[in-house]
Scaffold this motif. Structure first.
Motif, PDB file in Angstrom:
ATOM      1  N   PHE A  66       0.814  -1.212   0.000  1.00  0.00           N
ATOM      2  CA  PHE A  66       0.000   0.000   0.000  1.00  0.00           C
ATOM      3  C   PHE A  66       0.849   1.264   0.000  1.00  0.00           C
ATOM      4  O   PHE A  66       0.323   2.359  -0.143  1.00  0.00           O
ATOM      5  CB  PHE A  66      -0.924   0.008   1.215  1.00  0.00           C
ATOM      6  N   LEU A  67       2.178   1.142   0.101  1.00  0.00           N
ATOM      7  CA  LEU A  67       3.064   2.301   0.172  1.00  0.00           C
ATOM      8  C   LEU A  67       3.297   2.971  -1.178  1.00  0.00           C
ATOM      9  O   LEU A  67       3.775   4.100  -1.229  1.00  0.00           O
ATOM     10  CB  LEU A  67       4.425   1.888   0.737  1.00  0.00           C
ATOM     11  N   PHE A  68       2.984   2.279  -2.267  1.00  0.00           N
ATOM     12  CA  PHE A  68       3.324   2.803  -3.588  1.00  0.00           C
ATOM     13  C   PHE A  68       2.755   4.198  -3.856  1.00  0.00           C
ATOM     14  O   PHE A  68       3.480   5.064  -4.331  1.00  0.00           O
ATOM     15  CB  PHE A  68       2.885   1.815  -4.673  1.00  0.00           C
ATOM     16  N   PRO A  69       1.503   4.474  -3.563  1.00  0.00           N
ATOM     17  CA  PRO A  69       1.001   5.831  -3.832  1.00  0.00           C
ATOM     18  C   PRO A  69       1.680   6.909  -2.991  1.00  0.00           C
ATOM     19  O   PRO A  69       1.789   8.050  -3.416  1.00  0.00           O
ATOM     20  CB  PRO A  69      -0.483   5.753  -3.484  1.00  0.00           C
ATOM     21  N   TRP A  70       2.152   6.525  -1.818  1.00  0.00           N
ATOM     22  CA  TRP A  70       2.786   7.499  -0.934  1.00  0.00           C
ATOM     23  C   TRP A  70       4.278   7.664  -1.202  1.00  0.00           C
ATOM     24  O   TRP A  70       4.907   8.568  -0.651  1.00  0.00           O
ATOM     25  CB  TRP A  70       2.582   7.079   0.519  1.00  0.00           C
ATOM     26  N   ALA A  71       4.834   6.830  -2.055  1.00  0.00           N
ATOM     27  CA  ALA A  71       6.276   6.859  -2.301  1.00  0.00           C
ATOM     28  C   ALA A  71       6.714   8.155  -2.971  1.00  0.00           C
ATOM     29  O   ALA A  71       7.792   8.674  -2.679  1.00  0.00           O
ATOM     30  CB  ALA A  71       6.691   5.662  -3.140  1.00  0.00           C
ATOM     31  N   VAL A  72       5.905   8.690  -3.869  1.00  0.00           N
ATOM     32  CA  VAL A  72       6.264   9.943  -4.537  1.00  0.00           C
ATOM     33  C   VAL A  72       6.284  11.090  -3.528  1.00  0.00           C
ATOM     34  O   VAL A  72       7.234  11.884  -3.487  1.00  0.00           O
ATOM     35  CB  VAL A  72       5.271  10.252  -5.676  1.00  0.00           C
ATOM     36  N   ILE A  73       5.256  11.159  -2.711  1.00  0.00           N
ATOM     37  CA  ILE A  73       5.173  12.244  -1.718  1.00  0.00           C
ATOM     38  C   ILE A  73       6.287  12.111  -0.690  1.00  0.00           C
ATOM     39  O   ILE A  73       6.947  13.094  -0.343  1.00  0.00           O
ATOM     40  CB  ILE A  73       3.793  12.235  -1.041  1.00  0.00           C
ATOM     41  N   ALA A  74       6.511  10.893  -0.194  1.00  0.00           N
ATOM     42  CA  ALA A  74       7.552  10.677   0.807  1.00  0.00           C
ATOM     43  C   ALA A  74       8.933  10.975   0.234  1.00  0.00           C
ATOM     44  O   ALA A  74       9.790  11.543   0.915  1.00  0.00           O
ATOM     45  CB  ALA A  74       7.494   9.236   1.325  1.00  0.00           C
ATOM     46  N   GLY A  75       9.160  10.611  -1.039  1.00  0.00           N
ATOM     47  CA  GLY A  75      10.453  10.891  -1.668  1.00  0.00           C
ATOM     48  C   GLY A  75      10.706  12.382  -1.815  1.00  0.00           C
ATOM     49  O   GLY A  75      11.802  12.867  -1.532  1.00  0.00           O
ATOM     50  N   ALA A  76       9.688  13.104  -2.264  1.00  0.00           N
ATOM     51  CA  ALA A  76       9.851  14.552  -2.419  1.00  0.00           C
ATOM     52  C   ALA A  76      10.076  15.234  -1.076  1.00  0.00           C
ATOM     53  O   ALA A  76      10.924  16.130  -0.951  1.00  0.00           O
ATOM     54  CB  ALA A  76       8.624  15.133  -3.119  1.00  0.00           C
ATOM     55  N   LEU A  77       9.343  14.817  -0.063  1.00  0.00           N
ATOM     56  CA  LEU A  77       9.544  15.396   1.271  1.00  0.00           C
ATOM     57  C   LEU A  77      10.919  15.036   1.833  1.00  0.00           C
ATOM     58  O   LEU A  77      11.558  15.871   2.490  1.00  0.00           O
ATOM     59  CB  LEU A  77       8.453  14.912   2.225  1.00  0.00           C
ATOM     60  N   ALA A  78      11.376  13.819   1.585  1.00  0.00           N
ATOM     61  CA  ALA A  78      12.689  13.413   2.081  1.00  0.00           C
ATOM     62  C   ALA A  78      13.799  14.240   1.444  1.00  0.00           C
ATOM     63  O   ALA A  78      14.747  14.644   2.123  1.00  0.00           O
ATOM     64  CB  ALA A  78      12.919  11.928   1.809  1.00  0.00           C
ATOM     65  N   VAL A  79      13.675  14.513   0.143  1.00  0.00           N
ATOM     66  CA  VAL A  79      14.688  15.337  -0.524  1.00  0.00           C
ATOM     67  C   VAL A  79      14.666  16.756   0.038  1.00  0.00           C
ATOM     68  O   VAL A  79      15.712  17.346   0.330  1.00  0.00           O
ATOM     69  CB  VAL A  79      14.469  15.336  -2.053  1.00  0.00           C
ATOM     70  N   THR A  80      13.486  17.307   0.220  1.00  0.00           N
ATOM     71  CA  THR A  80      13.362  18.673   0.726  1.00  0.00           C
ATOM     72  C   THR A  80      13.886  18.791   2.158  1.00  0.00           C
ATOM     73  O   THR A  80      14.695  19.677   2.465  1.00  0.00           O
ATOM     74  CB  THR A  80      11.898  19.128   0.669  1.00  0.00           C
ATOM     75  N   LEU A  81      13.410  17.905   3.029  1.00  0.00           N
ATOM     76  CA  LEU A  81      13.853  17.964   4.423  1.00  0.00           C
ATOM     77  C   LEU A  81      15.322  17.595   4.562  1.00  0.00           C
ATOM     78  O   LEU A  81      16.034  18.147   5.411  1.00  0.00           O
ATOM     79  CB  LEU A  81      12.995  17.044   5.284  1.00  0.00           C
ATOM     80  N   GLY A  82      15.791  16.667   3.736  1.00  0.00           N
ATOM     81  CA  GLY A  82      17.201  16.295   3.777  1.00  0.00           C
ATOM     82  C   GLY A  82      18.112  17.431   3.345  1.00  0.00           C
ATOM     83  O   GLY A  82      19.169  17.650   3.931  1.00  0.00           O
ATOM     84  N   ALA A  83      17.703  18.167   2.311  1.00  0.00           N
ATOM     85  CA  ALA A  83      18.502  19.317   1.866  1.00  0.00           C
ATOM     86  C   ALA A  83      18.570  20.384   2.957  1.00  0.00           C
ATOM     87  O   ALA A  83      19.627  20.970   3.213  1.00  0.00           O
ATOM     88  CB  ALA A  83      17.931  19.889   0.579  1.00  0.00           C
ATOM     89  N   ALA A  84      17.448  20.616   3.610  1.00  0.00           N
ATOM     90  CA  ALA A  84      17.455  21.579   4.720  1.00  0.00           C
ATOM     91  C   ALA A  84      18.294  21.056   5.881  1.00  0.00           C
ATOM     92  O   ALA A  84      19.026  21.818   6.531  1.00  0.00           O
ATOM     93  CB  ALA A  84      16.031  21.848   5.177  1.00  0.00           C
ATOM     94  N   GLY A  85      18.216  19.741   6.137  1.00  0.00           N
ATOM     95  CA  GLY A  85      19.022  19.145   7.198  1.00  0.00           C
ATOM     96  C   GLY A  85      20.506  19.221   6.910  1.00  0.00           C
ATOM     97  O   GLY A  85      21.314  19.436   7.819  1.00  0.00           O
ATOM     98  N   ILE A  86      20.891  19.069   5.636  1.00  0.00           N
ATOM     99  CA  ILE A  86      22.300  19.206   5.262  1.00  0.00           C
ATOM    100  C   ILE A  86      22.775  20.628   5.522  1.00  0.00           C
ATOM    101  O   ILE A  86      23.864  20.855   6.050  1.00  0.00           O
ATOM    102  CB  ILE A  86      22.510  18.815   3.792  1.00  0.00           C
ATOM    103  N   ARG A  87      21.952  21.584   5.167  1.00  0.00           N
ATOM    104  CA  ARG A  87      22.322  22.987   5.379  1.00  0.00           C
ATOM    105  C   ARG A  87      22.543  23.280   6.863  1.00  0.00           C
ATOM    106  O   ARG A  87      23.528  23.897   7.258  1.00  0.00           O
ATOM    107  CB  ARG A  87      21.239  23.901   4.831  1.00  0.00           C
ATOM    108  N   TYR A  88      21.607  22.820   7.694  1.00  0.00           N
ATOM    109  CA  TYR A  88      21.749  23.070   9.127  1.00  0.00           C
ATOM    110  C   TYR A  88      22.909  22.268   9.721  1.00  0.00           C
ATOM    111  O   TYR A  88      23.584  22.748  10.633  1.00  0.00           O
ATOM    112  CB  TYR A  88      20.456  22.727   9.863  1.00  0.00           C
TER     113      TYR A  88
END
Length: 95
Positions: free
Chosen positions: A38-60
């Motif tokens: 059941f995770l397949f539909p959420w994979a796109v959203i989770a991936g985009a959020l992970a990239v966004t939050l990860g980039a901010a986490g790298i900066r901090y």
């Protein structure tokens, strides 16, 4: 006497960006590797959020707040999950 459970004065919400990106990136990657779940539909959203939050986490993390390895790992897993999901949807849509 037990240790107090109150946060340390230097704790900030930016400390949670790396671990959150890591969890979302892992969720996104699992959603691509096992699309029958059941995770397949959420994979796109989770991936985009992970990239966004990860980039901010790298900066901090480069400024001394949080851990760098969790933010980088979350960004890489999120990008792999996002690109894999989009590619899978594109391939299935063109056939």
């Amino acid at each position: 006497m037990p240790e107090p459970t109150t946060p340390v004065r230097t704790d900030t919400p930016a400390d949670a960006l790396g671990p959150t990106a890591l969890v979302l990136g892992a969720l996104s990657t699992v959603g691509v590797c096992v699309p029958a779940l059941f995770l397949f539909p959420w994979a796109v959203i989770a991936g985009a959020l992970a990239v966004t939050l990860g980039a901010a986490g790298i900066r901090y993390a480069l400024h001394g707040i949080g851990r760098l390895w969790t933010a980088v790992a979350g960004t890489v897993l999120g990008a792999a999950g996002f690109v894999g999901t989009v590619a899978l949807i594109w391939v299935l849509g063109t056939s």
